[in-house]
Design an enzyme around this catalytic site. Structure first.
Site, short mmCIF file in Angstrom:
data_model
loop_
_atom_site.label_atom_id
_atom_site.label_comp_id
_atom_site.label_asym_id
_atom_site.label_seq_id
_atom_site.Cartn_x
_atom_site.Cartn_y
_atom_site.Cartn_z
N GLY A 38 0.79 -1.23 -0.08
CA GLY A 38 0.09 0.15 -0.03
C GLY A 38 0.89 1.11 -0.07
O GLY A 38 2.30 1.17 0.23
N LEU A 39 0.31 2.29 -0.18
CA LEU A 39 0.98 3.62 -0.25
C LEU A 39 1.92 3.95 1.03
O LEU A 39 1.25 3.32 2.21
CB LEU A 39 0.02 4.67 -0.49
CG LEU A 39 -0.61 4.75 -1.66
CD1 LEU A 39 -1.80 5.85 -2.06
CD2 LEU A 39 0.49 5.16 -2.96
N SER A 42 -0.12 4.33 4.59
CA SER A 42 -1.50 3.63 4.53
C SER A 42 -1.87 2.68 5.63
O SER A 42 -2.99 2.76 5.95
CB SER A 42 -1.49 2.88 3.34
OG SER A 42 -0.55 1.89 3.15
N GLY A 43 -0.72 2.61 6.39
CA GLY A 43 -1.07 1.53 7.65
C GLY A 43 -0.12 0.38 7.67
O GLY A 43 -0.57 -0.32 8.58
N LYS A 44 0.43 0.05 6.92
CA LYS A 44 1.04 -1.34 6.65
C LYS A 44 1.68 -1.62 7.77
O LYS A 44 1.55 -2.61 8.47
CB LYS A 44 2.18 -1.28 5.50
CG LYS A 44 1.33 -0.98 4.26
CD LYS A 44 2.55 -1.13 3.15
CE LYS A 44 3.49 0.00 3.17
NZ LYS A 44 3.13 1.14 3.01
N SER A 45 2.72 -0.95 8.55
CA SER A 45 3.57 -1.28 9.64
C SER A 45 2.78 -1.43 10.66
O SER A 45 2.81 -2.10 11.96
CB SER A 45 4.90 -0.32 9.59
OG SER A 45 5.46 -0.36 8.58
N SER A 112 6.07 -1.62 -2.22
CA SER A 112 6.26 -2.84 -3.10
C SER A 112 5.37 -2.27 -3.99
O SER A 112 4.22 -2.79 -4.57
CB SER A 112 5.89 -3.93 -2.52
OG SER A 112 4.79 -4.34 -1.72
P1 ADP Z 1 3.13 2.62 6.42
O1 ADP Z 1 3.68 1.61 7.10
O2 ADP Z 1 1.94 2.13 5.28
O3 ADP Z 1 3.82 3.66 5.65
P2 ADP Z 1 2.49 3.50 9.13
O4 ADP Z 1 1.88 2.44 9.60
O5 ADP Z 1 3.94 3.81 9.26
O6 ADP Z 1 2.45 3.49 7.48
O7 ADP Z 1 1.55 4.72 9.25
C1 ADP Z 1 0.14 4.86 9.18
C2 ADP Z 1 -0.39 5.87 10.05
O8 ADP Z 1 -1.71 5.99 9.86
C3 ADP Z 1 -0.04 5.82 11.62
O9 ADP Z 1 0.22 7.13 12.04
C4 ADP Z 1 -1.18 5.29 12.40
O10 ADP Z 1 -1.54 5.45 13.30
C5 ADP Z 1 -2.36 5.67 11.39
N1 ADP Z 1 -3.58 5.12 11.40
C6 ADP Z 1 -5.29 5.61 11.47
N2 ADP Z 1 -5.85 4.33 11.35
C7 ADP Z 1 -5.13 3.43 11.04
C8 ADP Z 1 -5.70 2.19 10.68
N3 ADP Z 1 -6.79 1.69 10.99
N4 ADP Z 1 -4.66 1.33 10.61
C9 ADP Z 1 -3.39 1.64 10.46
N5 ADP Z 1 -2.91 2.88 10.52
C10 ADP Z 1 -3.84 3.64 10.95
#
Ligand code: ADP
Length: 207
Positions: A38-39, A42-45, A112
């Protein structure tokens, strides 16, 4: 001795005395890779680490391979061109496959952006009889940009980062992911539970 591509001809795969079934019996789980794509932001980690915690609390061995962490070491010499991104994902795919062979539930969290790179990792697993579960963390770019936990969208918009996925580099969404998670308005724990439920349905969590 080396062959035309410079590789040694004397390298052979050594089979150990512990089978995949042996490990499954001991660890009460099947090794598999959950691939979060995902972007950025987006919330992956966040979801991957929440899944790891849930699994750990339920007595399972899981480990997160995280994009930023891997770029500190194993892939520290790679940038963000399409070729470097492909090599980044190939290396991670090979590491994930070793982890799965060791019986771990491997949670891979990487932008990815290219379908072909993700397909390569899927093939690496499936050709070895290993489960590969693609999870598309489907958060629209405007929501990612509003979150921007690391300030990277801001820097990309200011022209300080080039090749930033979602701003000035492409993202190819999966067309057949095993699971699609919409995070806007959703709680992290609920998103993580969806992943654990899927693992249960697929028979990963048991001997
Ligand atoms: P990525 O790994 O995709 O770059 P991160 O996990 O680092 O993204 O960051 C995602 C951000 O979105 C975090 O600040 C997290 O708290 C927020 N967030 C809000 N709602 C959600 C959700 N339902 N699932 C995952 N992250 C979320």
């Amino acid at each position: 001795m080396t062959n035309a591509s410079g590789k040694s001809d004397n390298v052979r795969w050594h089979h150990g005395h512990v089978t995949r079934d042996d490990r499954r019996g001991l660890m009460k789980q099947s090794g598999c890779t959950i691939w979060f794509t995902g972007l950025p932001a987006s919330g992956k980690s966040t979801i991957a680490f929440a899944v790891e915690r849930l699994l750990f609390e339920a007595g399972h061995a899981a480990y997160v391979l995280d994009g930023d962490n891997i770029r500190h070491g194993l892939c520290g010499n790679l940038g963000f061109s399409a070729d470097d991104r492909a090599e980044n994902i190939r290396r991670i795919g090979e590491v994930a496959r070793l982890f799965v062979d060791a019986g771990l539930i491997t949670l891979a969290s990487f932008v990815s952006p290219y379908r072909a790179d993700r397909q390569l990792v899927r093939s690496l697993h499936e050709s070895a009889g290993m489960s590969f579960i693609e999870v598309f963390v489907d958060t629209p770019v405007d929501a990612c940009e509003a979150r921007d936990p690391k300030g990277l969208y801001k820097q990309a918009r200011a022209g300080e980062i080039s090749q930033f996925t979602g701003v000035n580099d492409p993202y190819e969404p999966p067309d057949a992911a095993e699971l699609v998670i919409h995070t806007v308005g959703a709680k992290v724990d609920d998103c993580a539970r969806c992943v654990v439920e899927l693992l249960g349905q697929r028979g990963v969590l048991g001997a």
